[in-house]
Write a protein that holds these residues in place. Structure first.
Motif, PDB file in Angstrom:
ATOM      1  N   THR A  10       0.761  -1.358  -0.114  1.00  0.00           N
ATOM      2  CA  THR A  10       0.057   0.059   0.014  1.00  0.00           C
ATOM      3  C   THR A  10       0.761   1.337   0.048  1.00  0.00           C
ATOM      4  O   THR A  10       2.047   1.192   0.319  1.00  0.00           O
ATOM      5  CB  THR A  10      -1.024   0.031   1.234  1.00  0.00           C
ATOM      6  OG1 THR A  10      -0.181   0.386   2.356  1.00  0.00           O
ATOM      7  CG2 THR A  10      -1.410  -1.431   1.577  1.00  0.00           C
ATOM      8  N   SER A  11       0.307   2.286  -0.107  1.00  0.00           N
ATOM      9  CA  SER A  11       1.034   3.614  -0.005  1.00  0.00           C
ATOM     10  C   SER A  11       0.754   4.298   1.117  1.00  0.00           C
ATOM     11  O   SER A  11       1.238   5.547   1.223  1.00  0.00           O
ATOM     12  CB  SER A  11       0.621   4.789  -1.407  1.00  0.00           C
ATOM     13  OG  SER A  11      -0.929   4.791  -1.160  1.00  0.00           O
ATOM     14  N   VAL A  12       0.258   3.557   1.995  1.00  0.00           N
ATOM     15  CA  VAL A  12       0.036   4.267   3.342  1.00  0.00           C
ATOM     16  C   VAL A  12       1.188   4.253   4.447  1.00  0.00           C
ATOM     17  O   VAL A  12       1.934   2.981   4.404  1.00  0.00           O
ATOM     18  CB  VAL A  12      -1.120   3.453   3.865  1.00  0.00           C
ATOM     19  CG1 VAL A  12      -1.300   4.108   5.470  1.00  0.00           C
ATOM     20  CG2 VAL A  12      -2.308   3.507   3.073  1.00  0.00           C
ATOM     21  N   GLU A 102     -10.399   6.671   6.464  1.00  0.00           N
ATOM     22  CA  GLU A 102      -9.687   7.165   5.330  1.00  0.00           C
ATOM     23  C   GLU A 102      -8.609   6.558   5.179  1.00  0.00           C
ATOM     24  O   GLU A 102      -8.089   6.307   4.069  1.00  0.00           O
ATOM     25  CB  GLU A 102      -9.386   8.500   5.937  1.00  0.00           C
ATOM     26  CG  GLU A 102     -10.818   9.632   5.751  1.00  0.00           C
ATOM     27  CD  GLU A 102     -11.673   9.556   7.270  1.00  0.00           C
ATOM     28  OE1 GLU A 102     -12.666  10.046   7.181  1.00  0.00           O
ATOM     29  OE2 GLU A 102     -11.213   8.921   8.228  1.00  0.00           O
ATOM     30  N   VAL A 103      -7.842   5.853   6.180  1.00  0.00           N
ATOM     31  CA  VAL A 103      -6.863   5.132   6.111  1.00  0.00           C
ATOM     32  C   VAL A 103      -7.023   3.829   5.528  1.00  0.00           C
ATOM     33  O   VAL A 103      -6.213   3.643   4.712  1.00  0.00           O
ATOM     34  CB  VAL A 103      -5.994   5.034   7.444  1.00  0.00           C
ATOM     35  CG1 VAL A 103      -4.818   4.047   7.325  1.00  0.00           C
ATOM     36  CG2 VAL A 103      -5.317   6.432   8.026  1.00  0.00           C
ATOM     37  N   ARG A 106      -7.329   4.311   1.609  1.00  0.00           N
ATOM     38  CA  ARG A 106      -6.305   4.689   1.030  1.00  0.00           C
ATOM     39  C   ARG A 106      -5.612   3.334   0.850  1.00  0.00           C
ATOM     40  O   ARG A 106      -4.941   3.037  -0.366  1.00  0.00           O
ATOM     41  CB  ARG A 106      -5.519   5.636   1.683  1.00  0.00           C
ATOM     42  CG  ARG A 106      -5.651   7.127   1.590  1.00  0.00           C
ATOM     43  CD  ARG A 106      -5.160   8.026   2.786  1.00  0.00           C
ATOM     44  NE  ARG A 106      -3.677   7.609   2.815  1.00  0.00           N
ATOM     45  CZ  ARG A 106      -2.869   7.886   3.890  1.00  0.00           C
ATOM     46  NH1 ARG A 106      -3.567   8.476   5.146  1.00  0.00           N
ATOM     47  NH2 ARG A 106      -1.647   7.888   3.740  1.00  0.00           N
ATOM     48  N   GLN A 151     -14.388   4.177  -1.181  1.00  0.00           N
ATOM     49  CA  GLN A 151     -13.305   3.722  -1.966  1.00  0.00           C
ATOM     50  C   GLN A 151     -13.651   4.167  -3.475  1.00  0.00           C
ATOM     51  O   GLN A 151     -13.052   4.807  -4.157  1.00  0.00           O
ATOM     52  CB  GLN A 151     -12.918   2.235  -2.175  1.00  0.00           C
ATOM     53  CG  GLN A 151     -11.959   1.898  -3.091  1.00  0.00           C
ATOM     54  CD  GLN A 151     -11.378   0.283  -2.897  1.00  0.00           C
ATOM     55  OE1 GLN A 151     -11.751  -0.338  -2.130  1.00  0.00           O
ATOM     56  NE2 GLN A 151     -10.871   0.135  -3.978  1.00  0.00           N
ATOM     57  N   ALA A 154     -13.440   7.973  -3.599  1.00  0.00           N
ATOM     58  CA  ALA A 154     -12.053   8.518  -3.969  1.00  0.00           C
ATOM     59  C   ALA A 154     -11.447   8.339  -4.889  1.00  0.00           C
ATOM     60  O   ALA A 154     -10.833   8.933  -5.473  1.00  0.00           O
ATOM     61  CB  ALA A 154     -11.328   8.141  -2.653  1.00  0.00           C
ATOM     62  N   ALA A 155     -11.546   6.933  -5.697  1.00  0.00           N
ATOM     63  CA  ALA A 155     -10.787   6.650  -6.757  1.00  0.00           C
ATOM     64  C   ALA A 155     -11.456   6.024  -7.934  1.00  0.00           C
ATOM     65  O   ALA A 155     -10.831   5.950  -9.206  1.00  0.00           O
ATOM     66  CB  ALA A 155      -9.871   5.774  -6.222  1.00  0.00           C
TER      67      ALA A 155
END
Length: 327
Positions: A10-12, A102-103, A106, A151, A154-155
């Motif tokens: 992930t990018s988190v 939110e996390v 993401r 999700q 958001a994307a």
């Protein structure tokens, strides 16, 4: 059905934590080259990704009728299920209070993007051909449905969404006053970490003693009701996990993700048990006013965990037809 189990980056990045990964399982049909749709599944609260592949614990019981993955791959779809951060095989931050909705969104966005790239480019498994035209449909149960909506907002990764056992009315009858009395779902979101701390006390609570309807009356037959198959109830135990307090509290808020639900512009399939916990069933579709295609499937004599009940066969068949009905 062929399958692979893996971890997705992930990018988190969270303070003080190692790079976070998402546990995932992917199943595909025998004639995989003909598949054109990935069903990307997110489990609900208190569940990990095994919810989508329920298997009776007896080694002699080969019944795969409880398994969403088995039933939908048999109908020609690729199925993937993700563990939310903190659950199953995903990374479990030491400070679980950092795991807000939110996390999680993401992380799931990044994991979905990586998984789709691997599938389309043929990099997931040597046994699976490249599927360059593969589209994604988001599938979420309960809290996982809420996160699927967030999700998509958001994307916009999915061509459609399948929401099981969810409505935007929240669960005000079970919520504390700070949640129950909220009049603006977005205004209460910054308050959810503190509300969740007071409600749950710890970041990874385990809910014990699940009873018929979780002790909340005959209209919320979640697990061991007389209509649920005992083998399915036993299978559900392997999927049971801890609760993520902040997203769980968010799911209780009246109007929880109503703004994001109304903004969805893709087809929406709503699967709801007749004895679910979503409120008046025929009021649920109104929340998705931005979609041109909203389908409601009410499952008779079915509680919140749909795959445990006889009507699951109707759900799988109806969903398969719906998935084939839109481009």
């Amino acid at each position: 059905m062929p399958a692979v189990h893996l971890k997705l980056d992930t990018s988190v990045e969270l303070p003080g934590e190692a790079p976070l990964q998402i546990g995932a399982s992917v199943w595909w049909p025998e004639q995989a080259a003909q598949a054109d749709t990935l069903l990307l599944c997110l489990p609900g609260g208190n569940m990990n990704r095994r919810y989508f592949d329920l298997r009776p614990p007896s080694p002699d019981d080969g019944d795969d009728s409880f398994s969403f993955a088995a039933q939908m791959t048999a109908r020609g779809f690729v199925v993937a299920a993700l563990d939310h951060l903190g659950l199953g095989d995903s990374s479990k931050p030491q400070d679980g209070w950092q795991l807000t909705a939110e996390v999680l969104v993401r992380a799931n966005v990044a994991a979905t993007a990586e998984l789709l790239a691997r599938l389309r480019e043929g990099r997931l498994s040597a046994d699976l051909p490249a599927l360059p035209a593969l589209r994604s449909v988001g599938v979420g149960h309960s809290m996982g449905a809420m996160l699927t909506i967030l999700q998509q907002h958001a994307a916009a990764q999915h061509a459609g969404v399948v929401l099981l056992g969810f409505s935007t009315r929240g669960l005000p009858e079970y919520a504390p006053p700070a949640v129950r009395d909220a009049t603006d779902p977005t205004a209460v979101r910054p308050l959810l970490p503190e509300i969740a701390r007071k409600m749950f006390g710890q970041p990874y609570p385990v809910i014990h003693g699940q009873r018929n309807g979780a002790g909340r009356g005959d209209n919320a037959e979640l697990f061991g009701s007389r209509k649920a198959d005992p083998r399915g109830v036993a299978a559900l135990k392997a999927a049971t996990d801890c609760v993520l307090p902040i997203p769980a509290a968010m799911s209780m808020v009246p109007g929880n993700v109503a703004p994001e639900a109304a903004a969805l512009a893709v087809p929406v399939f709503l699967g709801i048990g007749e004895r679910d916990m979503v409120g008046p069933t025929h009021q649920v579709p109104a929340a998705f006013s931005g979609s041109h295609d909203v389908s409601l499937c009410i499952l008779p004599e079915t509680g919140h965990s749909h795959f445990l009940f006889p009507a699951r066969a109707r759900l799988f068949e109806r969903l398969s037809r719906w998935l084939q009905s839109f481009d």
